[in-house]
Design an enzyme around this catalytic site. Structure first.
Site, PDB file in Angstrom:
ATOM      1  N   ASP A  51     -42.661 149.512  21.864  1.00  0.00           N
ATOM      2  CA  ASP A  51     -43.982 149.535  22.498  1.00  0.00           C
ATOM      3  C   ASP A  51     -44.793 148.298  22.083  1.00  0.00           C
ATOM      4  OD1 ASP A  51     -44.558 150.317  19.914  1.00  0.00           O
ATOM      5  OD2 ASP A  51     -45.758 152.071  20.467  1.00  0.00           O
ATOM      6  N   SER A  52     -44.180 147.438  21.247  1.00  0.00           N
ATOM      7  CA  SER A  52     -44.773 146.117  20.987  1.00  0.00           C
ATOM      8  C   SER A  52     -44.917 145.342  22.294  1.00  0.00           C
ATOM      9  CB  SER A  52     -43.901 145.325  20.000  1.00  0.00           C
ATOM     10  OG  SER A  52     -42.550 145.339  20.409  1.00  0.00           O
ATOM     11  N   ASP A  90     -38.996 153.296  22.571  1.00  0.00           N
ATOM     12  CA  ASP A  90     -40.147 153.833  21.843  1.00  0.00           C
ATOM     13  C   ASP A  90     -40.863 154.902  22.648  1.00  0.00           C
ATOM     14  OD1 ASP A  90     -40.536 152.882  19.281  1.00  0.00           O
ATOM     15  OD2 ASP A  90     -41.592 151.075  19.940  1.00  0.00           O
ATOM     16  N   GLU A 121     -43.237 157.337  15.906  1.00  0.00           N
ATOM     17  CA  GLU A 121     -43.910 157.052  14.635  1.00  0.00           C
ATOM     18  C   GLU A 121     -44.177 158.395  13.968  1.00  0.00           C
ATOM     19  OE1 GLU A 121     -47.114 154.249  15.209  1.00  0.00           O
ATOM     20  OE2 GLU A 121     -45.796 152.852  16.254  1.00  0.00           O
ATOM     21  N   GLU A 188     -41.340 150.203   8.252  1.00  0.00           N
ATOM     22  CA  GLU A 188     -42.100 148.978   8.544  1.00  0.00           C
ATOM     23  C   GLU A 188     -43.088 148.715   7.414  1.00  0.00           C
ATOM     24  OE1 GLU A 188     -43.718 148.603  12.496  1.00  0.00           O
ATOM     25  OE2 GLU A 188     -44.821 146.772  11.959  1.00  0.00           O
TER      26      GLU A 188
HETATM   27  O1  KIV Z   1     -42.546 148.353  18.914  1.00  0.00           O
HETATM   28  C1  KIV Z   1     -41.791 147.672  18.222  1.00  0.00           C
HETATM   29  O2  KIV Z   1     -41.375 146.582  18.593  1.00  0.00           O
HETATM   30  C2  KIV Z   1     -41.407 148.187  16.922  1.00  0.00           C
HETATM   31  C3  KIV Z   1     -40.782 147.214  15.969  1.00  0.00           C
HETATM   32  C4  KIV Z   1     -41.835 146.342  15.393  1.00  0.00           C
HETATM   33  C5  KIV Z   1     -39.994 147.882  14.930  1.00  0.00           C
HETATM   34  O3  KIV Z   1     -41.618 149.314  16.616  1.00  0.00           O
END
Ligand code: KIV
Length: 265
Positions: A51-52, A90, A121, A188
């Site tokens: 979700d980044s 995610d 998470e 993380e």
């Molecule tokens: O959303 C993401 O890219 C992540 C990574 C930073 C592990 O959770």
């Protein structure tokens, strides 16, 4: 005519074998088919549709605006191009607030998005969700430590588990989530020693980001690895393109450096 699709090389079983045989697991994020194909071709073990994407694709300053529709769309783009790697998607902010909602949304990421695992998470609050998803056959990665979806509560992206009490809480969360059926942990921004202890005490693969060299594998955000992140790049990230001729070589060097424990150093 055969309707049997070829099996991917990297399965959950293979990832467990890699942990057992101390072979480091190389992971990177991707959000589209072109990059996913490059990652797959250079031998990435895991591709995370993170979700980044809210930050690196959509230009937002956090991940909280990302929706299920976004995640399904980008998971489809990535899955369409991947032949060997294990694909994780995610679960976005507020898509797993209770068991029923989590089950419906995780199902969509697997059925519509084509992912093999979902990541959420987590803390002990998510134990019942992990239990139910796992019972229903959905592989889960529990993301612990710095949880970017909590940004408005945290007030910043800082190292977690630094004092004895929070380290103990994090360690216990990792144990409970594993007992509930999580198939993988992602740590993380936690101190190296804590990440090492969690990795040693877990029978499932533990992937680290900003958590030192002792995890079973490493993950970074693609845009950091090829040096195109706008705004602040995390201190633990490395621009592999700075020392490579092209994107393929940069990503291949990242895989080699993770495998040889040259990264993180
Ligand atoms: O959303 C993401 O890219 C992540 C990574 C930073 C592990 O959770």
């Amino acid at each position: 005519m055969s309707i049997h699709k070829p099996q991917k090389n990297i399965t959950l079983t293979r990832l467990h074998q890699m942990k057992a045989s101390d072979e480091k697991i190389a992971c990177l994020t991707a959000y589209d088919a072109s990059f996913a194909a490059i990652l797959d071709q250079v031998g990435m073990d895991i591709i995370l549709v993170g979700d980044s994407l809210g930050m690196v694709v959509q230009g937002q300053d956090s991940t909280v605006s990302v929706t299920m529709e976004d995640m399904i769309y980008h998971s489809q783009c990535v899955s369409a191009a991947v032949k060997n790697a294990f694909v994780i998607a995610d679960m976005p902010f507020m898509s797993y607030t209770n068991v029923e909602q989590a089950l419906a949304n995780a199902t969509d990421l697997i059925q519509l998005g084509g992912a093999q695992m979902v990541k959420l998470e987590a803390s002990t609050r998510q134990v019942s969700i992990v239990e139910e998803l796992s019972e229903c056959g959905i592989p889960i990665c529990a993301h612990l430590g710095l949880r970017p979806q909590y940004i408005h509560k945290l007030g910043g992206y800082a190292m977690q588990g630094k004092d004895d009490a929070s380290a103990k809480e994090l360690f216990e969360s990792a144990q409970s989530l594993q007992a509930a059926g999580a198939d993988m942990l992602l740590l993380e921004c936690v101190p190296n020693a804590l990440a090492k202890k969690i990795t040693q005490e877990s029978s499932i693969p533990v992937i680290g980001i900003g958590a030192g060299p002792d995890c079973d594998g490493q993950i970074l955000v693609l845009h950091d690895v090829i040096g195109i992140t706008h705004g602040v790049t995390p201190k633990f990230a490395k621009n592999f393109l700075a020392e490579a001729d092209d994107i393929q070589s940069a990503i291949s060097n990242y895989v080699n450096d993770v495998k040889s424990v040259t990264f993180p150093n």
